[in-house]
Design an enzyme around this catalytic site. Structure first.
Site, PDB file in Angstrom:
ATOM      1  N   ASN A  91      -4.150  10.700  -4.041  1.00 17.16           N
ATOM      2  CA  ASN A  91      -2.889  10.196  -3.484  1.00 17.16           C
ATOM      3  C   ASN A  91      -1.822  10.683  -4.459  1.00 17.16           C
ATOM      4  O   ASN A  91      -1.326   9.951  -5.304  1.00 17.16           O
ATOM      5  CB  ASN A  91      -2.905   8.668  -3.401  1.00 17.16           C
ATOM      6  CG  ASN A  91      -3.863   8.197  -2.328  1.00 17.16           C
ATOM      7  OD1 ASN A  91      -4.097   8.867  -1.324  1.00 17.16           O
ATOM      8  ND2 ASN A  91      -4.453   7.024  -2.540  1.00 17.16           N
TER       9      ASN A  91
ATOM     10  N   LYS B 236      -5.577  16.020  -0.279  1.00 18.62           N
ATOM     11  CA  LYS B 236      -5.802  14.972   0.732  1.00 18.62           C
ATOM     12  C   LYS B 236      -4.597  15.010   1.658  1.00 18.62           C
ATOM     13  O   LYS B 236      -3.473  14.745   1.227  1.00 18.62           O
ATOM     14  CB  LYS B 236      -5.911  13.616   0.035  1.00 18.62           C
ATOM     15  CG  LYS B 236      -5.930  12.400   0.958  1.00 18.62           C
ATOM     16  CD  LYS B 236      -6.107  11.107   0.162  1.00 18.62           C
ATOM     17  CE  LYS B 236      -6.088   9.874   1.043  1.00 18.62           C
ATOM     18  NZ  LYS B 236      -6.257   8.632   0.267  1.00 18.62           N
TER      19      LYS B 236
ATOM     20  N   GLU C  61      -4.601   8.294   5.484  1.00 28.86           N
ATOM     21  CA  GLU C  61      -4.120   7.076   4.827  1.00 28.86           C
ATOM     22  C   GLU C  61      -2.654   7.204   4.397  1.00 28.86           C
ATOM     23  O   GLU C  61      -2.291   6.871   3.266  1.00 28.86           O
ATOM     24  CB  GLU C  61      -5.008   6.734   3.624  1.00 28.86           C
ATOM     25  CG  GLU C  61      -6.452   6.453   4.028  1.00 28.86           C
ATOM     26  CD  GLU C  61      -7.338   5.969   2.887  1.00 28.86           C
ATOM     27  OE1 GLU C  61      -7.070   6.336   1.734  1.00 28.86           O
ATOM     28  OE2 GLU C  61      -8.292   5.222   3.179  1.00 28.86           O
TER      29      GLU C  61
ATOM     30  N   ASP D 265     -16.897   5.293   4.219  1.00 27.11           N
ATOM     31  CA  ASP D 265     -16.141   5.296   2.963  1.00 27.11           C
ATOM     32  C   ASP D 265     -16.927   4.609   1.851  1.00 27.11           C
ATOM     33  O   ASP D 265     -16.573   3.509   1.450  1.00 27.11           O
ATOM     34  CB  ASP D 265     -14.808   4.568   3.207  1.00 27.11           C
ATOM     35  CG  ASP D 265     -13.840   4.770   2.066  1.00 27.11           C
ATOM     36  OD1 ASP D 265     -14.156   5.527   1.153  1.00 27.11           O
ATOM     37  OD2 ASP D 265     -12.760   4.149   2.107  1.00 27.11           O
TER      38      ASP D 265
ATOM     39  N   GLU E   5     -16.052   1.361  -6.430  1.00 22.12           N
ATOM     40  CA  GLU E   5     -15.026   0.695  -5.631  1.00 22.12           C
ATOM     41  C   GLU E   5     -15.584  -0.396  -4.717  1.00 22.12           C
ATOM     42  O   GLU E   5     -15.181  -1.554  -4.791  1.00 22.12           O
ATOM     43  CB  GLU E   5     -14.282   1.734  -4.791  1.00 22.12           C
ATOM     44  CG  GLU E   5     -13.269   1.103  -3.855  1.00 22.12           C
ATOM     45  CD  GLU E   5     -12.538   2.119  -2.990  1.00 22.12           C
ATOM     46  OE1 GLU E   5     -12.781   3.321  -3.166  1.00 22.12           O
ATOM     47  OE2 GLU E   5     -11.737   1.692  -2.152  1.00 22.12           O
TER      48      GLU E   5
HETATM   49  O1  GCW Z   1     -11.658   4.232   0.133  1.00 23.23           O
HETATM   50  C1  GCW Z   1     -10.404   4.733  -0.023  1.00 23.23           C
HETATM   51  C2  GCW Z   1      -9.881   4.108  -1.255  1.00 23.23           C
HETATM   52  C3  GCW Z   1      -8.565   4.716  -1.646  1.00 23.23           C
HETATM   53  C4  GCW Z   1      -8.766   6.201  -1.798  1.00 23.23           C
HETATM   54  C5  GCW Z   1      -9.314   6.767  -0.506  1.00 23.23           C
HETATM   55  C6  GCW Z   1      -9.632   8.246  -0.639  1.00 23.23           C
HETATM   56  C7  GCW Z   1      -7.561   7.582  -3.314  1.00 23.23           C
HETATM   57  O2  GCW Z   1      -9.755   2.735  -1.060  1.00 23.23           O
HETATM   58  O3  GCW Z   1      -8.158   4.135  -2.855  1.00 23.23           O
HETATM   59  O4  GCW Z   1      -7.560   6.832  -2.144  1.00 23.23           O
HETATM   60  O5  GCW Z   1     -10.494   6.124  -0.170  1.00 23.23           O
HETATM   61  O6  GCW Z   1     -10.767   8.558  -0.897  1.00 23.23           O
HETATM   62  O7  GCW Z   1      -8.739   9.049  -0.480  1.00 23.23           O
END
Ligand code: GCW
Length: 861
Positions: free
Chosen positions: A232, A309, A313, A392, A420
């Protein structure tokens, strides 16, 4: 400071040797698996005989080879207590010789140096030359020489023989990277080991000591690339004033063969470039990327590449201009190509505003749907970086079907080292067994064996590039990850990226010996714990393919069964009164299963052949559905949660058995972590089982769910100052509620009516991250315990994440005793209480007396 602790007997090959182990009193964990602790004397003696007294390198004073030499000197000194003579050039006596094959051949034309080595591969050989025994560490690259040096040291540390070496190894894949999700301000997205080692306050740290140390750890695993900022991405990363900072970091890592890359924001041409567009097909945008990349290479000639990316999101991407992911990847790829750089384009693209009411919608489909039709349209220096599963990083997912679908595109597997969704390093979860499942997952390409590991190595589809990306997120904490046992995940990632055929147990075993001790009890205890830990975590968080039942719209840590539902994020499990699971079948569901090749799809499509562990990922079934194991779904959910919580309690017990066999500092830290995890596992267990009991209306056939002997709700205590409060979600507090103190200090008094005896008193309270509330437990006027709620869990509200517990063991109680909890709030932390539980041998004895069958002749009641 060290001390001799004991003499142990271990088996070494066929012979049993008496060894003495030296245990350091305190270790911070910073040295990780490269701590080079003294070997037990018998082992050390054996290796001392085999290791020549001189080390030299031939025709090579490159920083990598110098580091390789220094590392061997350091390692041998630490492990064997011998300081090698560090020399240059042709050895005149027995020596360890480091050289690339080209340089070696220049001095030793007749040296047997044949054999196929892939880039970065190495050979370790014992040869006799001019009457001297030489231990050769060779490769075609200097990086490979360095990897060979680490491999030699690993052999010694593991107690393996270095007498007649003839070992040759090549990496499975050319690209072995870690990603760090570090922000320029020094925070790390989903990082649990403290702040960034790279960045602080918008610039590279002045002191890059930890960066150098990290590069050394990565080099020991043959990891050759790292992207040093969050995917990000802050667009500023490409601004001219930041380039010198990136260059300083690259300088720090280069001597360890680790090349630096960056994550970029696709909108950069507009946000920092002053253009009015970031359309990848606009000539000005093409030029902009080229100029920026040229600038990077001027400052960092070995710049590794870019991670992107896009359209995910909330990140901008090519869709703004109706362009494809291939257009986006290629515009950056073409800027990198003349310099030999690569771009990892993330396959993690999905719509997070999906309509949850539409039962055909499915986030799991997204990667395949977005990339499948672009196969063959990416340039040769593009690698599509695919998360191992279709959602994810959940506790259980099948491998992503996209691995089987891109035949003309380079791909890499993205594995998440940072935990995570896996307990955020507050829980011990060894991820290698899970990654092995993904890597061994047979995609049945054209009906033939085609494991994911063969796809990412480029073998299956004959691709020139491919590999491994681990989201590491190491931080500046002394132990890098916030949990000593979590280091095994970075270690395991690196070992698998080198050789995915290594076994999970083998990796755990290696790591434990290197990181803790070679002592058999220590090794067995830690390896068993690590090996079971993922299944255990799955058992108490989300079994049968339900995924991690966590707060997916919040911190991704604590339990929140419904957080995944009725929102656009698409991590739905669709549990309701009638049943549970996502119908992903082709016949009646989202069709996701149809993204697999027929040989895989057939297995998942049919209830009869779908494995239990993925049942609810693939199918929606009633709670009474009977699994292959013979249990109903609902009973399995209950049982697995009890099993999981019991297993963690067992980890605490087994850990205490190795006290004095590992250093005190790490012993105490891991003990505290496991005890905390044991409490959290009970919170998860109770929350999930209560939630499903309410949803299904079907009781636990073993009578445990909702029945907790010895538990007294805080709401039913005699309260002074404390007031009732509802907790959200309801399942994260026993009885749905708690009490909190909104004045200077409050008390809750519980009357105990158990028979006289010894009891353990558990206080379930809440520890949010705002203040440091204080607690005392009293029996009458006697203070039994006091503690503070000073943890920094990622929440400021009363919920599953902030739920904590204190266990006070061995309390003598009599009927009529009053147990009083006194809470003193601090800065928004309200000293909240959920319940107390009075348990222990006396209660168990009383239970078993009452459960005894009535004597013969006694009339039934
Ligand atoms: O699962 C999500 C995470 C985000 C992450 C995203 C990704 C960096 O919660 O924090 O962003 O995946 O992999 O891009």
């Amino acid at each position: 400071m060290t001390r001799w602790l004991r003499v142990a007997t271990i088996a070494l090959g066929a012979s049993v040797v008496l060894i003495s182990a030296e245990v350091a009193r305190a270790e911070s964990g910073r040295g990780a698996w490269l701590r080079y602790a003294p070997l037990p004397e018998a082992l050390a003696a054996r290796s001392r005989d085999a290791v020549p007294p001189v080390i030299t390198s031939l025709n090579d004073d490159s920083p990598l080879v110098v580091n390789a030499r220094k590392e061997i000197v350091r390692g041998i000194r630490g492990m064997l207590g011998r300081i090698l003579r560090d020399e240059r050039g042709m050895p005149t006596s027995a020596a360890i010789v480091l050289c690339t094959r080209v340089n070696c051949r220049a001095d030793y034309p007749s040296m047997p140096l044949d054999g196929d080595l892939a880039a970065d591969g190495y050979a370790l050989r014992t040869v006799v030359s001019g009457g001297s025994r030489l231990l050769l560490v060779t490769s075609d690259t200097q990086r490979g020489v360095l990897y060979g040096a680490f491999a030699l040291l690993r052999r010694i540390a593991l107690g393996q023989s270095v007498n007649d070496l003839d070992e040759q190894q090549s990496p499975s894949s050319p690209l072995r990277w870690v990603n760090q999700w570090d922000n320029l301000d020094g925070t790390i997205e989903r990082g649990y080991g403290g702040r960034s080692i790279f960045w602080d306050d918008g610039r590279a740290r002045d002191d890059l000591t930890r960066v150098r140390e990290y590069a050394r750890l990565l080099a020991s695993l043959a990891i050759n690339g790292v992207s040093i900022n969050n995917v990000n991405a802050n667009p500023r990363i490409l601004s001219p004033d930041l380039i010198p900072h990136v260059a300083r970091i690259a300088d720090a890592m280069r001597p360890w063969g680790v090349r630096v890359g960056l994550a970029v924001d696709f909108g950069s041409p507009k946000t920092i470039g002053g253009l009015d567009t970031y359309d990848p097909l606009d000539a000005r945008v093409v030029d902009w990327w080229k100029e920026r990349v040229d600038d990077l290479y001027r400052a960092i000639p070995d710049f590794a590449g870019i991670v992107l990316k896009a359209d995910s999101e909330g990140r901008v991407g090519p869709s703004t201009y109706g362009r494809t992911h291939a257009d986006a990847a290629n515009v950056v790829a073409r800027a990198l190509e003349p310099h030999g750089g690569v771009i990892f384009y993330r396959g993690f693209v999905y719509d997070h505003h999906m309509d949850w009411r539409n039962l055909k919608n499915d986030r799991a489909r997204a990667a395949y749907d977005n990339f499948r039709d672009l196969d063959g349209r990416f340039d040769d220096n593009v690698i599509v970086q695919i998360k191992h599963g279709p959602i994810d990083f959940q506790v259980r997912e099948p491998a992503s079907p996209l691995f089987g679908a891109l035949e003309h595109t380079n791909v890499a597997i993205e594995l998440q080292i940072t935990q995570e969704y896996m307990g955020q390093a507050r829980h011990t979860v060894f991820l290698v067994p899970m990654w092995k499942e993904a890597l061994d997952f047979d995609l049945r390409v054209n009906g033939a064996a085609s494991p994911v590991k063969a796809v990412v190595s480029g073998q299956t589809f004959h691709r020139p590039l491919g590999g491994y990306v681990g989201v590491a997120n190491a931080g500046i904490d002394e132990n890098w990850f916030g949990n000593h046992l979590s280091q095994a995940n970075l270690y395991g990632f690196g070992r698998l990226a080198w050789n995915p055929n290594l076994g999970a147990r083998e990796i755990a075993d290696e790591w434990t010996r290197l990181t803790f001790a070679i002592d058999p009890l220590v090794v067995r205890t830690i390896v068993d714990l690590q090996m079971g830990s993922r299944r255990t975590y799955e058992n108490y968080t989300g079994p049968l393919g339900l995924q991690t039942l966590t707060d997916i719209v919040g911190n991704h840590y604590g339990v929140a069964v419904e957080a995944s539902e009725r929102n656009g994020w698409g991590q739905w499990h669709r549990a309701d009164a009638a049943g549970v699971g996502m119908d992903r079948t082709v016949a009646t569901g989202t069709g996701f299963i149809g993204q697999y090749r027929p040989g895989v799809a057939r297995v998942y499509e049919s209830l009869g052949s779908c494995p239990d562990e993925l049942l609810l990922f693939m199918h929606h079934v009633p709670y009474t559905y009977v699994l292959h194991s013979g249990k109903t779904v609902i009973q399995y959910i209950y049982d697995s949660h009890y099993d999981g919580a019991d297993a963690v309690a067992g980890y605490v017990r087994s850990w205490t058995a190795i006290k004095d066999r590992v250093d005190d500092e790490r012993y105490e830290a891991v003990l505290a972590q496991l005890k905390y995890q044991a409490g959290q596992a009970i919170v998860w267990r109770d929350a999930v089982t209560n939630w499903f009991a309410r949803a299904s209306g079907i009781p636990d056939e073993k009578g445990r769910v909702g029945h907790h002997p010895g538990r007294m709700e805080a709401e039913s205590a005699v309260l002074s100052g404390y007031v009732d409060v509802a907790v959200t979600p309801w399942e994260t507090a026993s009885g749905g509620g708690a009490i909190e103190c909104r004045s200077a200090s409050c008390t809750a008094t519980f009357r105990v009516d158990d028979q006289p005896g010894w009891y353990d008193v558990t206080i379930r309270y809440f520890d949010v991250n705002t203040g440091t509330a204080r607690f005392r437990l009293l029996r009458g006027t006697q203070v039994l315990d006091e503690w503070t709620a000073d943890d920094r869990v990622p929440t400021r509200t009363l919920d599953g994440s902030s739920s904590a517990r204190r266990v006070v063991k061995g309390v003598a109680l009599r009927p009529g005793d009053q147990l009083r909890v006194e809470g003193t709030p601090d800065r928004g932390e309200t000293a909240a209480l959920d319940y107390i539980e009075v348990t222990g041998p006396s209660r168990a004895a009383a239970r078993s007396r009452s459960a005894r069958p009535a004597p013969k002749g006694t009339p039934p009641e």
